[in-house]
Design an enzyme around this catalytic site. Structure first.
Site, PDB file in Angstrom:
ATOM      1  N   ILE A 172       0.825  -1.221   0.000  1.00 52.81           N
ATOM      2  CA  ILE A 172       0.000   0.000   0.000  1.00 52.81           C
ATOM      3  C   ILE A 172       0.854   1.263   0.000  1.00 52.81           C
ATOM      4  CG2 ILE A 172      -0.275   0.313   2.513  1.00 52.81           C
ATOM      5  CD1 ILE A 172      -3.288   0.837   1.926  1.00 52.81           C
ATOM      6  N   GLY A 202       3.655  -4.298  11.128  1.00 51.97           N
ATOM      7  CA  GLY A 202       2.719  -4.479  10.010  1.00 51.97           C
ATOM      8  C   GLY A 202       2.669  -3.307   9.055  1.00 51.97           C
ATOM      9  N   ASP A 215       1.368  -0.473   9.574  1.00 44.62           N
ATOM     10  CA  ASP A 215       1.691   0.762  10.315  1.00 44.62           C
ATOM     11  C   ASP A 215       3.193   1.048  10.191  1.00 44.62           C
ATOM     12  OD1 ASP A 215       0.942   1.750  13.795  1.00 44.62           O
ATOM     13  OD2 ASP A 215       1.391   2.919  11.996  1.00 44.62           O
ATOM     14  N   SER A 224      -7.220  -4.742  10.875  1.00 43.50           N
ATOM     15  CA  SER A 224      -7.425  -5.675  11.999  1.00 43.50           C
ATOM     16  C   SER A 224      -7.163  -7.143  11.689  1.00 43.50           C
ATOM     17  CB  SER A 224      -8.848  -5.558  12.579  1.00 43.50           C
ATOM     18  OG  SER A 224      -8.962  -4.399  13.370  1.00 43.50           O
ATOM     19  N   THR A 225      -6.865  -7.487  10.432  1.00 38.74           N
ATOM     20  CA  THR A 225      -6.723  -8.920  10.086  1.00 38.74           C
ATOM     21  C   THR A 225      -5.310  -9.438  10.308  1.00 38.74           C
ATOM     22  OG1 THR A 225      -6.155  -8.502   7.767  1.00 38.74           O
ATOM     23  CG2 THR A 225      -8.513  -8.685   8.307  1.00 38.74           C
TER      24      THR A 225
HETATM   25  N1  APR Z   1       0.707  -3.026   2.364  1.00 34.37           N
HETATM   26  C1  APR Z   1      -0.558  -3.504   2.447  1.00 34.37           C
HETATM   27  N2  APR Z   1      -0.999  -4.306   3.439  1.00 34.37           N
HETATM   28  C2  APR Z   1      -0.086  -4.662   4.378  1.00 34.37           C
HETATM   29  C3  APR Z   1       1.259  -4.201   4.367  1.00 34.37           C
HETATM   30  C4  APR Z   1       1.636  -3.349   3.301  1.00 34.37           C
HETATM   31  N3  APR Z   1       2.879  -2.864   3.195  1.00 34.37           N
HETATM   32  N4  APR Z   1       1.896  -4.738   5.451  1.00 34.37           N
HETATM   33  C5  APR Z   1       0.997  -5.504   6.094  1.00 34.37           C
HETATM   34  N5  APR Z   1      -0.196  -5.470   5.461  1.00 34.37           N
HETATM   35  C6  APR Z   1      -1.439  -6.162   5.790  1.00 34.37           C
HETATM   36  C7  APR Z   1      -1.324  -7.403   6.632  1.00 34.37           C
HETATM   37  O1  APR Z   1      -0.918  -8.511   5.838  1.00 34.37           O
HETATM   38  C8  APR Z   1      -2.761  -7.525   7.101  1.00 34.37           C
HETATM   39  O2  APR Z   1      -3.548  -8.169   6.124  1.00 34.37           O
HETATM   40  O3  APR Z   1      -2.226  -5.282   6.570  1.00 34.37           O
HETATM   41  C9  APR Z   1      -3.225  -6.060   7.218  1.00 34.37           C
HETATM   42  C10 APR Z   1      -3.363  -5.551   8.646  1.00 34.37           C
HETATM   43  O4  APR Z   1      -2.375  -6.161   9.448  1.00 34.37           O
HETATM   44  P1  APR Z   1      -1.551  -5.330  10.562  1.00 34.37           P
HETATM   45  O5  APR Z   1      -0.635  -4.404   9.906  1.00 34.37           O
HETATM   46  O6  APR Z   1      -0.983  -6.340  11.523  1.00 34.37           O
HETATM   47  O7  APR Z   1      -2.675  -4.450  11.298  1.00 34.37           O
HETATM   48  P2  APR Z   1      -3.783  -4.864  12.365  1.00 34.37           P
HETATM   49  O8  APR Z   1      -4.122  -6.297  12.317  1.00 34.37           O
HETATM   50  O9  APR Z   1      -4.862  -3.849  12.167  1.00 34.37           O
HETATM   51  O10 APR Z   1      -3.050  -4.603  13.757  1.00 34.37           O
HETATM   52  C11 APR Z   1      -2.743  -3.275  14.096  1.00 34.37           C
HETATM   53  O11 APR Z   1      -0.471  -3.815  14.464  1.00 34.37           O
HETATM   54  O12 APR Z   1       1.318  -2.893  13.433  1.00 34.37           O
HETATM   55  C12 APR Z   1       0.560  -2.835  14.552  1.00 34.37           C
HETATM   56  O13 APR Z   1       0.706  -0.546  15.233  1.00 34.37           O
HETATM   57  C13 APR Z   1      -0.156  -1.521  14.687  1.00 34.37           C
HETATM   58  O14 APR Z   1      -0.789  -2.009  16.938  1.00 34.37           O
HETATM   59  C14 APR Z   1      -1.271  -1.923  15.603  1.00 34.37           C
HETATM   60  C15 APR Z   1      -1.629  -3.313  15.107  1.00 34.37           C
END
Ligand code: APR
Length: 165
Positions: free
Chosen positions: A9, A30, A32, A115-116
């Protein structure tokens, strides 16, 4: 219009990319972590001034070194089995993010699968919440391009199925 795209993304050239943040808005792992790495230190500096964000809500900042003009930091629910209002909180993330994008004059937004990942929300259920919430929000609105970005093939397939239902 809602479409699914597989990839990173942070490379997206849209008006706003949505970040799956935590309540501190001070970065994490992730997507973030990826968004903060790509956007550069200016993003964290701006986030520090926001005073955090409640679960189910979102806040908007500049895009800094990203191609996107804005980052919308949405705080999704942690999955606790589905009985603690998780679906409503996730839906609220998508709705609030779209409201913020509209207020910023955007017509193109890209979402990760909020959240996944770390937060453990089952991908199939989350995909249905995303598609249903965005479809309802877009009802009666013209000219929008909303992209659901999957980081892996399995998520892309799940999002595609949710879109076809
Ligand atoms: N581009 C697109 N999607 C991504 C990317 C990327 N570069 N990196 C990870 N993802 C996807 C993951 O594969 C997942 O499907 O984003 C989705 C959400 O996963 P997370 O990033 O783990 O977010 P979430 O499950 O909402 O948890 C949020 O994780 O990173 C920490 O600070 C954040 O505490 C918060 C928590």
């Amino acid at each position: 219009m809602i479409r699914v795209w597989q990839g990173d993304i942070t490379t997206f050239d849209v008006c706003a990319v949505v970040n799956a943040a935590n309540r501190s808005l001070l970065g994490g792992g992730g997507v973030d972590g990826a968004i903060h790495r790509a956007a550069g230190p200016g993003l964290l500096e701006e986030c520090r001034k926001l005073g955090g964000c409640e679960t189910g809500s979102a806040k908007i900042t500049g895009g800094h070194d990203l191609k996107a003009r804005h980052v919308i930091h949405a705080v999704g629910p942690v999955w606790h089995g589905g009985g603690q209002g998780e679906a409503a909180l996730l839906a609220s993330c998508y709705r609030t993010a779209m409201d913020l994008a509209e207020a910023a004059g955007c017509r193109s937004v890209a979402f990760p699968a909020i959240s996944t990942g770390v937060y453990g929300y089952p991908s199939e259920a989350a995909a249905e919440v995303a598609v249903d919430t965005l479809s309802a929000w877009l009802e009666g609105r013209e000219g929008w391009e909303v992209t659901l970005v999957a980081f892996d093939t399995r998520t892309a397939e799940i999002l595609g199925k949710a879109l076809e239902r």
